[in-house]
Design a protein around this motif. Structure first.
Motif, mmCIF file in Angstrom:
data_model
loop_
_atom_site.group_PDB
_atom_site.id
_atom_site.type_symbol
_atom_site.label_atom_id
_atom_site.label_comp_id
_atom_site.label_asym_id
_atom_site.label_seq_id
_atom_site.Cartn_x
_atom_site.Cartn_y
_atom_site.Cartn_z
ATOM 1 N N LEU A 44 4.422 -14.354 26.129
ATOM 2 C CA LEU A 44 4.917 -13.440 25.113
ATOM 3 C C LEU A 44 5.028 -12.035 25.681
ATOM 4 O O LEU A 44 4.305 -11.668 26.600
ATOM 5 C CB LEU A 44 3.968 -13.426 23.913
ATOM 6 C CG LEU A 44 3.666 -14.778 23.278
ATOM 7 C CD1 LEU A 44 2.949 -14.583 21.957
ATOM 8 C CD2 LEU A 44 4.932 -15.581 23.096
ATOM 9 N N ALA A 45 5.941 -11.272 25.146
ATOM 10 C CA ALA A 45 6.063 -9.877 25.548
ATOM 11 C C ALA A 45 4.949 -9.091 24.871
ATOM 12 O O ALA A 45 4.844 -9.106 23.645
ATOM 13 C CB ALA A 45 7.427 -9.341 25.135
ATOM 14 N N PRO A 46 4.126 -8.408 25.650
ATOM 15 C CA PRO A 46 3.015 -7.640 25.063
ATOM 16 C C PRO A 46 3.529 -6.632 24.041
ATOM 17 O O PRO A 46 2.926 -6.470 22.980
ATOM 18 C CB PRO A 46 2.401 -6.927 26.265
ATOM 19 C CG PRO A 46 2.808 -7.728 27.447
ATOM 20 C CD PRO A 46 4.149 -8.308 27.116
ATOM 21 N N GLU A 47 4.646 -5.993 24.343
ATOM 22 C CA GLU A 47 5.148 -4.946 23.457
ATOM 23 C C GLU A 47 5.714 -5.505 22.166
ATOM 24 O O GLU A 47 5.923 -4.775 21.210
ATOM 25 C CB GLU A 47 6.192 -4.085 24.162
ATOM 26 C CG GLU A 47 7.425 -4.819 24.609
ATOM 27 C CD GLU A 47 7.240 -5.464 25.979
ATOM 28 O OE1 GLU A 47 6.082 -5.582 26.435
ATOM 29 O OE2 GLU A 47 8.256 -5.869 26.572
ATOM 30 N N ILE A 67 4.342 -20.685 10.478
ATOM 31 C CA ILE A 67 4.863 -21.686 11.408
ATOM 32 C C ILE A 67 5.171 -21.058 12.759
ATOM 33 O O ILE A 67 4.886 -21.629 13.804
ATOM 34 C CB ILE A 67 6.131 -22.355 10.822
ATOM 35 C CG1 ILE A 67 5.752 -23.143 9.559
ATOM 36 C CG2 ILE A 67 6.770 -23.271 11.840
ATOM 37 C CD1 ILE A 67 6.904 -23.912 8.948
ATOM 38 N N ASP A 68 5.726 -19.858 12.736
ATOM 39 C CA ASP A 68 5.974 -19.165 14.002
ATOM 40 C C ASP A 68 4.676 -18.968 14.778
ATOM 41 O O ASP A 68 4.622 -19.184 15.992
ATOM 42 C CB ASP A 68 6.617 -17.798 13.730
ATOM 43 C CG ASP A 68 8.079 -17.921 13.323
ATOM 44 O OD1 ASP A 68 8.777 -18.789 13.868
ATOM 45 O OD2 ASP A 68 8.515 -17.157 12.447
ATOM 46 N N VAL A 99 12.801 -26.448 14.886
ATOM 47 C CA VAL A 99 11.952 -25.896 15.947
ATOM 48 C C VAL A 99 12.811 -25.183 16.973
ATOM 49 O O VAL A 99 12.532 -24.047 17.361
ATOM 50 C CB VAL A 99 11.159 -27.016 16.647
ATOM 51 C CG1 VAL A 99 10.440 -26.469 17.872
ATOM 52 C CG2 VAL A 99 10.167 -27.645 15.686
ATOM 53 N N GLN A 100 13.864 -25.855 17.352
ATOM 54 C CA GLN A 100 14.746 -25.283 18.369
ATOM 55 C C GLN A 100 15.315 -23.950 17.918
ATOM 56 O O GLN A 100 15.343 -22.983 18.677
ATOM 57 C CB GLN A 100 15.850 -26.298 18.647
ATOM 58 C CG GLN A 100 16.416 -26.213 20.034
ATOM 59 C CD GLN A 100 17.768 -25.583 20.009
ATOM 60 O OE1 GLN A 100 18.088 -24.830 19.100
ATOM 61 N NE2 GLN A 100 18.546 -25.892 21.013
ATOM 62 N N ARG A 101 15.748 -23.879 16.666
ATOM 63 C CA ARG A 101 16.314 -22.623 16.176
ATOM 64 C C ARG A 101 15.273 -21.515 16.148
ATOM 65 O O ARG A 101 15.567 -20.356 16.475
ATOM 66 C CB ARG A 101 16.914 -22.831 14.790
ATOM 67 C CG ARG A 101 18.311 -23.429 14.855
ATOM 68 C CD ARG A 101 18.967 -23.488 13.509
ATOM 69 N NE ARG A 101 18.701 -24.774 12.872
ATOM 70 C CZ ARG A 101 19.617 -25.739 12.722
ATOM 71 N NH1 ARG A 101 20.826 -25.558 13.166
ATOM 72 N NH2 ARG A 101 19.312 -26.876 12.140
ATOM 73 N N ARG A 119 15.415 -18.040 18.302
ATOM 74 C CA ARG A 119 15.280 -16.727 17.666
ATOM 75 C C ARG A 119 14.169 -15.904 18.330
ATOM 76 O O ARG A 119 14.333 -14.720 18.615
ATOM 77 C CB ARG A 119 14.959 -16.910 16.172
ATOM 78 C CG ARG A 119 14.941 -15.627 15.386
ATOM 79 C CD ARG A 119 14.779 -15.884 13.898
ATOM 80 N NE ARG A 119 13.501 -16.504 13.582
ATOM 81 C CZ ARG A 119 12.415 -15.816 13.234
ATOM 82 N NH1 ARG A 119 12.466 -14.505 13.170
ATOM 83 N NH2 ARG A 119 11.290 -16.427 12.962
ATOM 84 N N LEU A 120 13.043 -16.544 18.601
ATOM 85 C CA LEU A 120 11.926 -15.833 19.220
ATOM 86 C C LEU A 120 12.273 -15.336 20.621
ATOM 87 O O LEU A 120 11.838 -14.263 21.032
ATOM 88 C CB LEU A 120 10.692 -16.748 19.274
ATOM 89 C CG LEU A 120 10.095 -17.088 17.909
ATOM 90 C CD1 LEU A 120 9.044 -18.185 18.027
ATOM 91 C CD2 LEU A 120 9.477 -15.834 17.286
#
Lengths: 163, 163
Positions: free
Chosen positions: A61-64, B11-12, B41-43, B47-48
């Motif tokens: 994950l990006a820390p920011e 969920i995220d 899940v893929q979507r 997005r993340l």
DNA sequence: CGCGGCATGCAAAAATCTTGCGCTTCGGTG
DNA sequence: CACCGAAGCGCAAGATTTTTGCATGCCGCG
């Protein structure tokens, strides 16, 4: 299954270097980088995983982008150096999801511990519970991270790499 | 592209927690864990990634499977606190593949740096070049890692998780 | 009460991964 | 010097997985 010794050739080194930077590529893309067909790449990756060279694949994950993130490096010295106390201390840290890294080190300090928490309250709660209130912690100092210039766990598998 | 604020639901959070431990699963497997269909899940993952929450996917090597690995934590103080000197120092470290992590910290020390090298000769070469011979390093101390109890970069995205 | 906006599940289509097979290379051996 | 077996490769078919279009359900708002 970590085998004793796994021989790695140049292609393996290249492959590991690439995968440690970006594992989200197709076998074809990887094959282009290291000069191998997709299936050959796949077989090498399978072998490296089976032999335990590749431990796992993870997302970073990006820390920011993580809200209120506080990173802190704590150096810790335990009261007494009995094995059992070390075990207990380590286990308690391992059980906490906020403990990112734990290194047992030589010298004046026994451990270097990296904490990742959300906000100062959370930080205090965690370090209070795991360090201040711990029965066998003699002393510790906290270095708050002002800026994570570089994070990651890439290990050099050979001397210098090019690509 | 790190957007300012990305709202994450439960969920995220679950998904990120799972992916930070093992990103080598099919969308179906992930879907089972978080209670969603593969496409959903893929979507979410897409997005993340787009919003920069997920920075990248990488492979982690087993430290014990890497021959002659020496891990060391160095705490460093620079001579003068000018911005430009910091920039230069950071850049030099960033250019070295043996530098695993760099944290700018508050307090008596300016930086915490984690080195990963092959054998003591290599370690000395690298720290010598990057620290001892550096023009603006006032002082540094090395804590050699006796045992990497835990490595990784998992960030807690929320308070405690279950799965 | 009706109208988007948004996320979901489903299913078809596209892409990727997986594996069997034949080939080549490299050593060791008779 | 010829033979043999192990090891790794590319190719291509088959199995899975990923990707995407579409219809539906669920709010929040006018």
């Amino acid at each position: 299954m970590p085998r004793s010794e796994v021989p790695l050739d140049d292609i393996d080194h290249d492959l590991l270097a690439v995968l440690q930077r970006d594992a989200d590529q197709t076998l074809s893309a990887l094959g282009e980088r290291v000069g191998l067909s997709p299936s050959a790449v796949q077989r090498r990756i399978t072998r490296l995983k089976k032999h335990g060279v590749i431990a796992r694949t993870v997302v970073e994950l990006a820390p920011e982008a993580t809200s209120d993130l506080i990173l802190a490096v704590c150096v810790v010295t335990l009261d007494r150096e009995s094995n059992e106390r070390h075990e207990r201390f380590q286990q308690r840290l391992l059980d906490a999801p906020e403990v990112q890294q734990i290194y047992m080190v030589s010298g004046d300090w026994d451990y270097v511990v990296v904490f990742a928490t959300h906000g100062m309250a959370h930080h205090n709660e965690v370090t209070g519970r795991l360090l201040s209130d711990a029965p066998n912690v003699r002393r510790y100092t906290t270095l708050f991270v002002l800026k994570p210039v570089r994070t990651g766990n890439a290990l050099p598998t050979r001397r210098a790499e090019s690509g």
